[in-house]
Design a protein around this motif. Structure first.
Motif, PDB file in Angstrom:
ATOM      1  N   VAL A  19      15.864  12.023  12.209  1.00  0.00           N
ATOM      2  CA  VAL A  19      17.242  12.509  12.193  1.00  0.00           C
ATOM      3  C   VAL A  19      18.115  11.777  13.204  1.00  0.00           C
ATOM      4  O   VAL A  19      19.223  11.334  12.877  1.00  0.00           O
ATOM      5  CB  VAL A  19      17.271  14.034  12.436  1.00  0.00           C
ATOM      6  CG1 VAL A  19      18.691  14.493  12.736  1.00  0.00           C
ATOM      7  CG2 VAL A  19      16.716  14.777  11.225  1.00  0.00           C
ATOM      8  N   TRP A  20      17.645  11.612  14.438  1.00  0.00           N
ATOM      9  CA  TRP A  20      18.494  10.990  15.451  1.00  0.00           C
ATOM     10  C   TRP A  20      18.811   9.541  15.106  1.00  0.00           C
ATOM     11  O   TRP A  20      19.912   9.055  15.394  1.00  0.00           O
ATOM     12  CB  TRP A  20      17.876  11.112  16.849  1.00  0.00           C
ATOM     13  CG  TRP A  20      16.693  10.243  17.146  1.00  0.00           C
ATOM     14  CD1 TRP A  20      15.378  10.551  16.976  1.00  0.00           C
ATOM     15  CD2 TRP A  20      16.727   8.912  17.684  1.00  0.00           C
ATOM     16  NE1 TRP A  20      14.583   9.500  17.371  1.00  0.00           N
ATOM     17  CE2 TRP A  20      15.378   8.488  17.822  1.00  0.00           C
ATOM     18  CE3 TRP A  20      17.743   8.046  18.085  1.00  0.00           C
ATOM     19  CZ2 TRP A  20      15.040   7.232  18.312  1.00  0.00           C
ATOM     20  CZ3 TRP A  20      17.406   6.796  18.585  1.00  0.00           C
ATOM     21  CH2 TRP A  20      16.072   6.394  18.694  1.00  0.00           C
ATOM     22  N   ARG A  21      17.889   8.854  14.475  1.00  0.00           N
ATOM     23  CA  ARG A  21      18.153   7.477  14.059  1.00  0.00           C
ATOM     24  C   ARG A  21      19.141   7.435  12.893  1.00  0.00           C
ATOM     25  O   ARG A  21      19.955   6.509  12.799  1.00  0.00           O
ATOM     26  CB  ARG A  21      16.849   6.772  13.690  1.00  0.00           C
ATOM     27  CG  ARG A  21      15.926   6.523  14.884  1.00  0.00           C
ATOM     28  CD  ARG A  21      14.781   5.601  14.519  1.00  0.00           C
ATOM     29  NE  ARG A  21      13.884   5.385  15.634  1.00  0.00           N
ATOM     30  CZ  ARG A  21      14.089   4.484  16.600  1.00  0.00           C
ATOM     31  NH1 ARG A  21      15.176   3.730  16.578  1.00  0.00           N
ATOM     32  NH2 ARG A  21      13.215   4.352  17.590  1.00  0.00           N
ATOM     33  N   ASN A  22      19.102   8.432  12.015  1.00  0.00           N
ATOM     34  CA  ASN A  22      20.081   8.529  10.945  1.00  0.00           C
ATOM     35  C   ASN A  22      21.490   8.699  11.506  1.00  0.00           C
ATOM     36  O   ASN A  22      22.455   8.149  10.965  1.00  0.00           O
ATOM     37  CB  ASN A  22      19.756   9.708  10.023  1.00  0.00           C
ATOM     38  CG  ASN A  22      18.951   9.293   8.809  1.00  0.00           C
ATOM     39  OD1 ASN A  22      19.491   8.749   7.845  1.00  0.00           O
ATOM     40  ND2 ASN A  22      17.644   9.534   8.864  1.00  0.00           N
ATOM     41  N   VAL A  23      21.601   9.462  12.573  1.00  0.00           N
ATOM     42  CA  VAL A  23      22.911   9.710  13.181  1.00  0.00           C
ATOM     43  C   VAL A  23      23.539   8.411  13.688  1.00  0.00           C
ATOM     44  O   VAL A  23      24.764   8.235  13.632  1.00  0.00           O
ATOM     45  CB  VAL A  23      22.781  10.743  14.321  1.00  0.00           C
ATOM     46  CG1 VAL A  23      24.073  10.842  15.138  1.00  0.00           C
ATOM     47  CG2 VAL A  23      22.416  12.106  13.746  1.00  0.00           C
ATOM     48  N   LEU A  24      22.715   7.487  14.135  1.00  0.00           N
ATOM     49  CA  LEU A  24      23.223   6.239  14.709  1.00  0.00           C
ATOM     50  C   LEU A  24      23.419   5.124  13.688  1.00  0.00           C
ATOM     51  O   LEU A  24      23.916   4.049  14.027  1.00  0.00           O
ATOM     52  CB  LEU A  24      22.257   5.739  15.798  1.00  0.00           C
ATOM     53  CG  LEU A  24      22.048   6.660  17.006  1.00  0.00           C
ATOM     54  CD1 LEU A  24      21.067   6.029  17.984  1.00  0.00           C
ATOM     55  CD2 LEU A  24      23.372   6.968  17.692  1.00  0.00           C
ATOM     56  N   PRO A  54      28.090   0.106  15.753  1.00  0.00           N
ATOM     57  CA  PRO A  54      27.985  -1.242  16.322  1.00  0.00           C
ATOM     58  C   PRO A  54      27.257  -1.241  17.657  1.00  0.00           C
ATOM     59  O   PRO A  54      27.150  -0.204  18.327  1.00  0.00           O
ATOM     60  CB  PRO A  54      29.456  -1.652  16.500  1.00  0.00           C
ATOM     61  CG  PRO A  54      30.203  -0.361  16.633  1.00  0.00           C
ATOM     62  CD  PRO A  54      29.468   0.616  15.762  1.00  0.00           C
ATOM     63  N   GLY A  55      26.762  -2.390  18.036  1.00  0.00           N
ATOM     64  CA  GLY A  55      26.053  -2.514  19.308  1.00  0.00           C
ATOM     65  C   GLY A  55      24.677  -1.894  19.245  1.00  0.00           C
ATOM     66  O   GLY A  55      24.055  -1.803  18.186  1.00  0.00           O
ATOM     67  N   LYS A  56      24.210  -1.432  20.397  1.00  0.00           N
ATOM     68  CA  LYS A  56      22.889  -0.807  20.484  1.00  0.00           C
ATOM     69  C   LYS A  56      23.016   0.566  21.135  1.00  0.00           C
ATOM     70  O   LYS A  56      22.642   0.763  22.297  1.00  0.00           O
ATOM     71  CB  LYS A  56      21.934  -1.691  21.285  1.00  0.00           C
ATOM     72  CG  LYS A  56      21.632  -3.030  20.608  1.00  0.00           C
ATOM     73  CD  LYS A  56      20.641  -3.840  21.425  1.00  0.00           C
ATOM     74  CE  LYS A  56      20.305  -5.163  20.726  1.00  0.00           C
ATOM     75  NZ  LYS A  56      19.336  -5.968  21.512  1.00  0.00           N
ATOM     76  N   PRO A  57      23.558   1.536  20.391  1.00  0.00           N
ATOM     77  CA  PRO A  57      23.729   2.875  20.967  1.00  0.00           C
ATOM     78  C   PRO A  57      22.382   3.502  21.297  1.00  0.00           C
ATOM     79  O   PRO A  57      21.389   3.294  20.609  1.00  0.00           O
ATOM     80  CB  PRO A  57      24.439   3.646  19.853  1.00  0.00           C
ATOM     81  CG  PRO A  57      24.079   2.926  18.602  1.00  0.00           C
ATOM     82  CD  PRO A  57      23.962   1.483  18.977  1.00  0.00           C
ATOM     83  N   THR A  58      22.342   4.264  22.358  1.00  0.00           N
ATOM     84  CA  THR A  58      21.107   4.898  22.800  1.00  0.00           C
ATOM     85  C   THR A  58      20.902   6.240  22.100  1.00  0.00           C
ATOM     86  O   THR A  58      21.838   6.816  21.515  1.00  0.00           O
ATOM     87  CB  THR A  58      21.139   5.140  24.317  1.00  0.00           C
ATOM     88  OG1 THR A  58      22.218   6.050  24.614  1.00  0.00           O
ATOM     89  CG2 THR A  58      21.354   3.828  25.058  1.00  0.00           C
ATOM     90  N   ARG A  59      19.682   6.725  22.185  1.00  0.00           N
ATOM     91  CA  ARG A  59      19.360   8.011  21.563  1.00  0.00           C
ATOM     92  C   ARG A  59      20.242   9.132  22.115  1.00  0.00           C
ATOM     93  O   ARG A  59      20.573  10.076  21.394  1.00  0.00           O
ATOM     94  CB  ARG A  59      17.885   8.329  21.789  1.00  0.00           C
ATOM     95  CG  ARG A  59      17.477   9.685  21.226  1.00  0.00           C
ATOM     96  CD  ARG A  59      15.981   9.878  21.227  1.00  0.00           C
ATOM     97  NE  ARG A  59      15.634  11.208  20.752  1.00  0.00           N
ATOM     98  CZ  ARG A  59      14.422  11.586  20.375  1.00  0.00           C
ATOM     99  NH1 ARG A  59      13.419  10.716  20.432  1.00  0.00           N
ATOM    100  NH2 ARG A  59      14.181  12.812  19.943  1.00  0.00           N
ATOM    101  N   SER A  60      20.635   9.036  23.374  1.00  0.00           N
ATOM    102  CA  SER A  60      21.452  10.087  23.984  1.00  0.00           C
ATOM    103  C   SER A  60      22.777  10.280  23.250  1.00  0.00           C
ATOM    104  O   SER A  60      23.319  11.392  23.216  1.00  0.00           O
ATOM    105  CB  SER A  60      21.716   9.772  25.457  1.00  0.00           C
ATOM    106  OG  SER A  60      22.463   8.570  25.594  1.00  0.00           O
ATOM    107  N   VAL A  61      23.299   9.215  22.657  1.00  0.00           N
ATOM    108  CA  VAL A  61      24.545   9.315  21.882  1.00  0.00           C
ATOM    109  C   VAL A  61      24.314  10.216  20.670  1.00  0.00           C
ATOM    110  O   VAL A  61      25.126  11.096  20.357  1.00  0.00           O
ATOM    111  CB  VAL A  61      25.019   7.913  21.434  1.00  0.00           C
ATOM    112  CG1 VAL A  61      26.218   8.018  20.501  1.00  0.00           C
ATOM    113  CG2 VAL A  61      25.355   7.055  22.645  1.00  0.00           C
ATOM    114  N   ALA A  62      23.195  10.001  19.985  1.00  0.00           N
ATOM    115  CA  ALA A  62      22.853  10.830  18.837  1.00  0.00           C
ATOM    116  C   ALA A  62      22.581  12.270  19.265  1.00  0.00           C
ATOM    117  O   ALA A  62      23.018  13.222  18.601  1.00  0.00           O
ATOM    118  CB  ALA A  62      21.638  10.259  18.119  1.00  0.00           C
TER     119      ALA A  62
END
Length: 248
Positions: free
Chosen positions: A94-99, A103-111
């Protein structure tokens, strides 16, 4: 050939969406015909209309998914869309789907932050196939929110949900809108939903905005309020639904 397509709205303008003379044809038939539309920053607008009237086509154009148009379409650079089908990738948690698509390399914390906002942080590591319908729709909303949109486009996002889950999802979207302050355009078939959530309800017919109704009711709204019922009945009549039996 488009005269002016999808230029980002300048921060100095007073509208989140400005559409002038928009036409979209399929096989020589104009599904959208010289349409005009304005949505103000932070405004919640609901779009109603019979099936095939062009609602979803208009939303796809605003989202930048359909550019074979004529006319002027001005929208914010930061926009996001959530569809009726959550469209989650089954091979990503799920968290990877959110991201997805950021663009760029957003971290898991963003999700995680977006998932917390929609009440789904406890399902961050889940596979999409294990989510309920309501959970999948909340994941879709989280994926839209991580884009920090100035314009949130919703294409019948509650249409496939059961009645109770739908009520909860409607309440969540209303809370997110009030918290975020972005402009929202909701495409829906549900007149009650439109009156419950929107500042302004538009009725689309024959490829144009045929009617506009401002909803001057206090929030949170009460569906038992006689004024709510009156607005709902008026919009149903605009859509060709006979409400006399209901009133009897």
């Amino acid at each position: 050939m488009a005269t002016d397509v999808h230029r980002p709205v300048s921060p100095t303008v007073t509208h989140a969406v400005q559409v002038e003379g928009l036409t979209r044809s399929f096989d020589g038939r104009a599904v959208i015909d010289n349409l005009r539309l304005d949505v103000r920053p932070s405004e919640f607008v609901a779009l109603l209309g019979r099936s095939g009237c062009g609602k979803s086509t208009l939303l796809r154009i605003l989202a930048g998914l359909d550019r074979d148009i004529q006319g002027t379409v001005l929208v914010p650079r930061r926009k996001a869309v959530a569809f009726q089908a959550p469209r989650l990738m089954p091979w990503k948690r799920v968290w990877r789907n959110v991201l997805l698509g950021l663009p760029g390399k957003p971290t898991r914390s963003v999700a995680e932050q977006a998932l917390t906002e929609v009440g789904l942080s406890h399902r961050s590591d889940a596979w999409p196939k294990t989510l309920s319908g309501g959970e999948a729709q909340r994941a879709s909303l989280a994926r839209a929110l991580v884009r920090e949109p100035d314009l949130l486009l919703l294409d019948e996002p509650f249409g496939a949900l059961d009645a109770l889950t739908r009520i909860k999802a409607q309440r969540l979207v209303g809370e997110l809108w009030q918290r975020r302050g972005c402009a929202v355009l909701l495409v829906t078939h549900d007149v009650e939903e439109a009156v419950l959530l929107a500042d302004r309800v538009l009725v689309m017919d024959d490829g144009v905005i045929a009617h506009e109704q401002r909803i001057d009711l206090d929030r949170p709204r009460d569906i038992t309020d006689p004024r709510f019922a009156e607005l709902r009945a008026g919009l149903l009549e605009r859509l060709g639904v006979d409400t006399t039996a209901e009133a009897a």
